[in-house]
Design a protein around this motif. Structure first.
Motif, mmCIF file in Angstrom:
data_model
loop_
_atom_site.group_PDB
_atom_site.id
_atom_site.type_symbol
_atom_site.label_atom_id
_atom_site.label_comp_id
_atom_site.label_asym_id
_atom_site.label_seq_id
_atom_site.Cartn_x
_atom_site.Cartn_y
_atom_site.Cartn_z
ATOM 1 N N ILE A 111 0.876 -1.171 0.000
ATOM 2 C CA ILE A 111 0.000 0.000 0.000
ATOM 3 C C ILE A 111 0.910 1.217 0.000
ATOM 4 O O ILE A 111 1.990 1.182 0.603
ATOM 5 C CB ILE A 111 -0.887 0.028 1.267
ATOM 6 C CG1 ILE A 111 -1.717 -1.253 1.384
ATOM 7 C CG2 ILE A 111 -1.784 1.252 1.293
ATOM 8 C CD1 ILE A 111 -1.138 -2.291 2.327
ATOM 9 N N SER A 115 -2.743 -10.230 -7.288
ATOM 10 C CA SER A 115 -3.773 -9.300 -7.727
ATOM 11 C C SER A 115 -3.180 -7.897 -7.688
ATOM 12 O O SER A 115 -2.350 -7.598 -6.822
ATOM 13 C CB SER A 115 -5.039 -9.397 -6.869
ATOM 14 O OG SER A 115 -4.745 -9.209 -5.506
ATOM 15 N N PHE A 172 -9.588 1.932 -0.912
ATOM 16 C CA PHE A 172 -9.767 2.689 0.317
ATOM 17 C C PHE A 172 -10.691 3.876 0.066
ATOM 18 O O PHE A 172 -10.731 4.419 -1.047
ATOM 19 C CB PHE A 172 -8.419 3.232 0.808
ATOM 20 C CG PHE A 172 -7.491 2.189 1.348
ATOM 21 C CD1 PHE A 172 -6.571 1.568 0.523
ATOM 22 C CD2 PHE A 172 -7.512 1.846 2.692
ATOM 23 C CE1 PHE A 172 -5.703 0.599 1.021
ATOM 24 C CE2 PHE A 172 -6.637 0.895 3.198
ATOM 25 C CZ PHE A 172 -5.736 0.268 2.363
ATOM 26 N N SER A 193 -1.340 -7.345 -4.122
ATOM 27 C CA SER A 193 -1.307 -8.376 -3.084
ATOM 28 C C SER A 193 -0.902 -9.702 -3.700
ATOM 29 O O SER A 193 -1.115 -9.935 -4.899
ATOM 30 C CB SER A 193 -2.673 -8.525 -2.410
ATOM 31 O OG SER A 193 -2.996 -7.387 -1.644
ATOM 32 N N ASP A 234 -11.017 -9.655 -5.966
ATOM 33 C CA ASP A 234 -9.576 -9.542 -6.153
ATOM 34 C C ASP A 234 -9.023 -8.157 -5.874
ATOM 35 O O ASP A 234 -7.818 -7.993 -5.698
ATOM 36 C CB ASP A 234 -9.202 -9.918 -7.598
ATOM 37 C CG ASP A 234 -9.414 -11.398 -7.861
ATOM 38 O OD1 ASP A 234 -9.577 -11.774 -9.031
ATOM 39 O OD2 ASP A 234 -9.421 -12.178 -6.876
ATOM 40 N N TRP A 272 -4.020 1.101 -2.455
ATOM 41 C CA TRP A 272 -3.551 -0.280 -2.555
ATOM 42 C C TRP A 272 -2.824 -0.473 -3.881
ATOM 43 O O TRP A 272 -3.289 -0.003 -4.924
ATOM 44 C CB TRP A 272 -4.737 -1.235 -2.456
ATOM 45 C CG TRP A 272 -4.427 -2.648 -2.778
ATOM 46 C CD1 TRP A 272 -3.687 -3.517 -2.028
ATOM 47 C CD2 TRP A 272 -4.840 -3.386 -3.932
ATOM 48 N NE1 TRP A 272 -3.627 -4.749 -2.646
ATOM 49 C CE2 TRP A 272 -4.331 -4.697 -3.812
ATOM 50 C CE3 TRP A 272 -5.609 -3.064 -5.056
ATOM 51 C CZ2 TRP A 272 -4.558 -5.681 -4.770
ATOM 52 C CZ3 TRP A 272 -5.846 -4.038 -6.013
ATOM 53 C CH2 TRP A 272 -5.317 -5.333 -5.862
ATOM 54 N N PRO A 277 -5.772 -2.041 -10.821
ATOM 55 C CA PRO A 277 -5.844 -1.879 -12.293
ATOM 56 C C PRO A 277 -5.118 -0.641 -12.803
ATOM 57 O O PRO A 277 -4.569 -0.673 -13.910
ATOM 58 C CB PRO A 277 -7.356 -1.788 -12.557
ATOM 59 C CG PRO A 277 -7.984 -2.506 -11.415
ATOM 60 C CD PRO A 277 -7.113 -2.228 -10.232
#
Lengths: 115, 107
Positions: A38, A59, B98, A51, B94, A48, A62
Motif C-alpha cells: 500500500i 492481484s 480505500f 497483493s 480480487d 492499494w 488496475p
C-alpha cells in the motif's frame, strides 16, 4: 509477534524502477495469508498497489497493473514490489502489510522520485 | 473498480461525544469492509474487519455496522487518543480500495 519491515532505496530517478522488499518475522509467509503493498503520498490518502497469496496468486490495482510486479520468496521469508517507469507521482510512503483486512503493517518507507 | 466514498471528510468533535463516520460502496461488497485509524507519521491501525468485528486490542468504544453498500464506524465516547484520520477499505473479490479518509479534529 508478527513483524514486517520494508527496505529499499529512498531515492529513485524518474523513468527507473522502484524495488522494495518486505521482510517478515514471526510468521512463515508460505503458510498462509495474503501479503500486500500500500502506498500513501505525503499528506494524502491510502492506495492499494498489489497483493500476493501465500500460494503465489497475485492481484493488482488496475491503475498500476502495467507497471507493477509483486513476488514472494519463501526461502527468505520476504515479498517484494517492483514498480517500473516511475515519475514524481510515485513519490510516497510505501507500506507492506498482511492479509486483506490489513492487520499487521510495516512502519513504512518514504520513496522519493527525483533526478 | 469499486469506489468507496467516506463522509464527512472532516469532523470536529469534543471529548465524550458520540461520532459516526459513513462509508458507501459503489456496488455491493457484502460485509468485506475494514476500518483503520491513522495518526501522523504512523502506519494505519486496523480497528474493524468484516464490517462489524472488533480487532483484538481495540477499545470497545469503537464499533462498525452495515452490509451491502452502506457502512458506519461509530465511536461511542471520544477519547483524546481518538483524534486521528479514519479510512474505510473494501476487500471484496480480487481488488482492494480505500475511502478518501475522514479527519477527526478536536472542536
Amino acid at each position: 509477534q508478527v513483524q514486517l519491515r520494508e527496505s529499499g532505496p529512498g531515492l529513485v530517478r524518474p523513468s527507473e524502477t522502484l524495488s522494495l522488499t518486505c521482510t517478515v518475522s514471526g510468521y512463515s509467509i508460505g503458510s498462509g495469508y495474503y501479503w500486500g503493498w500500500i502506498r500513501q503520498p505525503p499528506g494524502k490518502g491510502l492506495e492499494w498497489i498489489a497483493s500476493i497469496f501465500h500460494s503465489g496468486i497475485t492481484s493488482y490495482n488496475p491503475s498500476l497493473k502495467s507497471r507493477v510486479t509483486i513476488s514472494l520468496d519463501t526461502s527468505k521469508n520476504e515479498f517484494s514490489l517492483r514498480l517500473t517507469s516511475v515519475t514524481a507521482a510515485d513519490t510516497a510512503f510505501y507500506y507492506c502489510a498482511r492479509a486483506k483486512a490489513f492487520d499487521v503493517w510495516g512502519q513504512g518507507t518514504l520513496v522519493t522520485v527525483s533526478s | 473498480d469499486i469506489q468507496m466514498t467516506q463522509s464527512p471528510s472532516t469532523l470536529s468533535a469534543s471529548v465524550g461525544d458520540r461520532v459516526t463516520i459513513t462509508c458507501r460502496a459503489s456496488q455491493s461488497i457484502s460485509s468485506w469492509l475494514a476500518w483503520y485509524q491513522q495518526k501522523p507519521g504512523k502506519a494505519p491501525n486496523l480497528l474493524i474487519y468484516k464490517a462489524s468485528n472488533l480487532e483484538s486490542g481495540v477499545p470497545s468504544r469503537f464499533s462498525g455496522s452495515g452490509s451491502g453498500t452502506e457502512f458506519t464506524l461509530t465511536i461511542s465516547s471520544l477519547q483524546p487518543d481518538d483524534f486521528a484520520t479514519y479510512y474505510c477499505q473494501q476487500y471484496s473479490g480480487d481488488s482492494i480500495t480505500f475511502g478518501q479518509g475522514t479527519r477527526l479534529d478536536i472542536k
